[in-house]
Design a protein around this motif. Structure first.
Motif, PDB file in Angstrom:
ATOM      1  N   ARG A 234       0.846  -1.197   0.000  1.00  0.00           N
ATOM      2  CA  ARG A 234       0.000   0.000   0.000  1.00  0.00           C
ATOM      3  C   ARG A 234       0.880   1.245   0.000  1.00  0.00           C
ATOM      4  N   LEU A 235       0.760   2.070  -1.052  1.00  0.00           N
ATOM      5  CA  LEU A 235       1.545   3.300  -1.171  1.00  0.00           C
ATOM      6  C   LEU A 235       0.838   4.490  -0.527  1.00  0.00           C
ATOM      7  N   SER A 236      -0.478   4.536  -0.650  1.00  0.00           N
ATOM      8  CA  SER A 236      -1.294   5.574  -0.024  1.00  0.00           C
ATOM      9  C   SER A 236      -2.679   4.991   0.217  1.00  0.00           C
TER      10      SER A 236
ATOM     11  N   ALA B   4       0.752  -1.040  -5.053  1.00  0.00           N
ATOM     12  CA  ALA B   4       1.501  -1.688  -6.134  1.00  0.00           C
ATOM     13  C   ALA B   4       1.888  -3.082  -5.660  1.00  0.00           C
ATOM     14  N   GLY B   5       2.044  -3.987  -6.609  1.00  0.00           N
ATOM     15  CA  GLY B   5       2.407  -5.342  -6.224  1.00  0.00           C
ATOM     16  C   GLY B   5       2.494  -6.268  -7.412  1.00  0.00           C
ATOM     17  N   GLY B   6       2.183  -7.523  -7.170  1.00  0.00           N
ATOM     18  CA  GLY B   6       2.266  -8.518  -8.226  1.00  0.00           C
ATOM     19  C   GLY B   6       1.317  -9.667  -7.953  1.00  0.00           C
ATOM     20  N   ASN B   7       1.179 -10.521  -8.953  1.00  0.00           N
ATOM     21  CA  ASN B   7       0.325 -11.682  -8.763  1.00  0.00           C
ATOM     22  C   ASN B   7       0.870 -12.889  -9.509  1.00  0.00           C
ATOM     23  N   PHE B   8       0.447 -14.058  -9.044  1.00  0.00           N
ATOM     24  CA  PHE B   8       0.757 -15.338  -9.665  1.00  0.00           C
ATOM     25  C   PHE B   8      -0.564 -15.958 -10.064  1.00  0.00           C
TER      26      PHE B   8
END
Length: 179
Positions: free
Chosen positions: A63-65, A70-74
């Motif tokens: 969590r940026l704000s 932002a992140g990723g997934n599989f």
């Protein structure tokens, strides 16, 4: 198709920007569990189906704000030989745009990734690595401070190989764990 997708993304971003700016001008409000930004990480395992084929997805978010992460997934779909569905294993990086309403956290998840697709052409097995952008929309209902349940509609696109699917559309049931 790409022009329509761009128009939808620009429109959604515009609406999100206007609502985020306007929310601050309305004054203080009481926070709910959904809009509580006191966490930094979230993991969201999900299970779903695509035309009778099972789909597994796990999503990580930093969590940026309050409204952006932002992140990723599989992503994994096993091969189903009797129906001819391909095996797909994918990874993607994504942004997550949040709009909370009461106990529900609505989000959009655009991203870009790669997927390995095992498929059959004329009776022979082949595999291919494709450029696979994703776009998901979903909602998570807070059932506790750090746990939520919800749904997501995830689209996976294929931009590089004409022999496999042009796009996949999956309906997922998700659980979100915050920490």
């Amino acid at each position: 198709m790409q022009t329509k997708l761009k128009n939808v993304l620009f429109f959604a971003f515009g609406i999100f920007s206007i609502s985020a700016l306007r929310a601050e001008s309305l004054g203080p409000y009481e926070r709910s569990l959904a809009s509580d930004a006191d966490y930094s990480h979230a993991i969201q395992p999900a299970l779903g189906f695509n035309r009778g084929q099972i789909v597994f997805n796990i999503d990580y978010e930093y969590r940026l704000s309050e409204h952006i992460g932002a992140g990723g997934n599989f992503y994994f779909t096993p091969e189903h030989e009797s129906t001819g569905y391909s095996k797909v294993v994918g990874v993607a990086a994504h942004a997550k745009l949040h709009a909370s309403l009461g106990e529900v956290d609505f989000y959009a998840r655009p991203g870009l990734g790669f997927a390995r697709v095992d498929y059959k052409v004329a009776g022979s097995s082949k595999d291919s690595v494709i450029l696979a952008p994703i776009f998901g929309i979903g909602a998570i209902y807070r059932v506790a401070d750090n746990v939520g349940v919800g749904v997501e509609y995830l689209n996976t696109f294929n931009w590089t190989n004409d022999d496999v699917f042009e796009s996949k559309h999956d309906f997922l049931i998700a659980t979100q764990i915050r920490f």
